[in-house]
Design a protein around this motif. Structure first.
Motif, PDB file in Angstrom:
ATOM      1  N   ALA A  68       7.717   3.656   2.991  1.00 14.18           N
ATOM      2  CA  ALA A  68       6.529   3.056   3.588  1.00 14.18           C
ATOM      3  C   ALA A  68       6.963   2.247   4.799  1.00 14.18           C
ATOM      4  O   ALA A  68       7.891   1.450   4.717  1.00 14.18           O
ATOM      5  N   SER A  69       6.317   2.478   5.926  1.00 11.59           N
ATOM      6  CA  SER A  69       6.694   1.754   7.139  1.00 11.59           C
ATOM      7  C   SER A  69       5.896   0.467   7.305  1.00 11.59           C
ATOM      8  O   SER A  69       6.231  -0.358   8.135  1.00 11.59           O
ATOM      9  N   ARG A  70       4.842   0.314   6.516  1.00 11.30           N
ATOM     10  CA  ARG A  70       4.000  -0.880   6.588  1.00 11.30           C
ATOM     11  C   ARG A  70       3.697  -1.341   5.172  1.00 11.30           C
ATOM     12  O   ARG A  70       3.734  -0.564   4.234  1.00 11.30           O
ATOM     13  N   SER A  71       3.384  -2.614   5.037  1.00 13.92           N
ATOM     14  CA  SER A  71       2.921  -3.111   3.738  1.00 13.92           C
ATOM     15  C   SER A  71       1.437  -3.411   3.860  1.00 13.92           C
ATOM     16  O   SER A  71       0.992  -4.046   4.822  1.00 13.92           O
ATOM     17  N   GLY A  72       0.660  -2.914   2.914  1.00 10.61           N
ATOM     18  CA  GLY A  72      -0.779  -3.112   2.920  1.00 10.61           C
ATOM     19  C   GLY A  72      -1.156  -4.335   2.100  1.00 10.61           C
ATOM     20  O   GLY A  72      -0.530  -4.621   1.073  1.00 10.61           O
ATOM     21  N   TRP A  73      -2.189  -5.038   2.550  1.00 12.68           N
ATOM     22  CA  TRP A  73      -2.627  -6.276   1.886  1.00 12.68           C
ATOM     23  C   TRP A  73      -4.131  -6.295   1.749  1.00 12.68           C
ATOM     24  O   TRP A  73      -4.861  -5.779   2.595  1.00 12.68           O
ATOM     25  N   ARG A  74      -4.596  -6.885   0.654  1.00 11.72           N
ATOM     26  CA  ARG A  74      -6.030  -7.024   0.366  1.00 11.72           C
ATOM     27  C   ARG A  74      -6.323  -8.501   0.152  1.00 11.72           C
ATOM     28  O   ARG A  74      -5.614  -9.188  -0.574  1.00 11.72           O
ATOM     29  N   VAL A  75      -7.381  -8.967   0.772  1.00 12.77           N
ATOM     30  CA  VAL A  75      -7.836 -10.349   0.642  1.00 12.77           C
ATOM     31  C   VAL A  75      -9.252 -10.322   0.094  1.00 12.77           C
ATOM     32  O   VAL A  75     -10.093  -9.557   0.583  1.00 12.77           O
TER      33      VAL A  75
END
Length: 138
Positions: A68-75
């Protein structure tokens, strides 16, 4: 193994607080279980407040390298008021601050924060509350 930045949630929270407090007001953003006057906490329940959560979410893996080249985040932002209008006011302040904003977390700049979903404001334990979910990636 990943090349995506897996940064401490507390640093995300700091970035979100810095973005939201000028709009919603200092002392109105809480973690679940920390609101004064609720859940056995000392103090009086604030007239208007926001409950904020942050969690890592799935991000697709690059086919070329298997990472994975990015980390996903949920707020999630749960806005609470004594009336529907107060909850709507908080919801609009959050939207004004978050929608399309870019967060800087530990020297990484996020993708624009995007709206994912909203739950309508409704009566909840004597107050009115709604929920909006936001996502971004680093």
């Amino acid at each position: 193994m990943t090349t995506a930045p897996a940064i401490d949630e507390r640093k995300h929270r700091d970035a979100l607080d810095a973005l939201l407090e000028p709009s919603v007001g200092a002392g109105r953003i809480y973690d679940y279980g920390t609101v004064p006057g609720a859940d056995g906490n000392a103090g009086s329940l604030p007239p208007i407040y926001v409950l904020l959560t942050i969690e890592r979410r799935y991000a697709p893996v690059s086919r070329n390298v298997g990472l994975a080249s990015r980390s996903g985040w949920r707020v999630t932002t749960r806005y609470v008021g004594r009336t529907v209008d107060e909850a709507r006011w908080a919801a609009m302040k959050i939207t004004d601050a978050l929608d399309g904003a870019r967060l800087t977390v530990d020297d990484y700049v996020s993708t624009p924060v995007q709206h994912e979903s909203t739950t309508a404001i409704e009566l909840d334990e004597g107050r009115f509350a709604g929920l909006t979910v936001w996502t971004y990636a680093l």
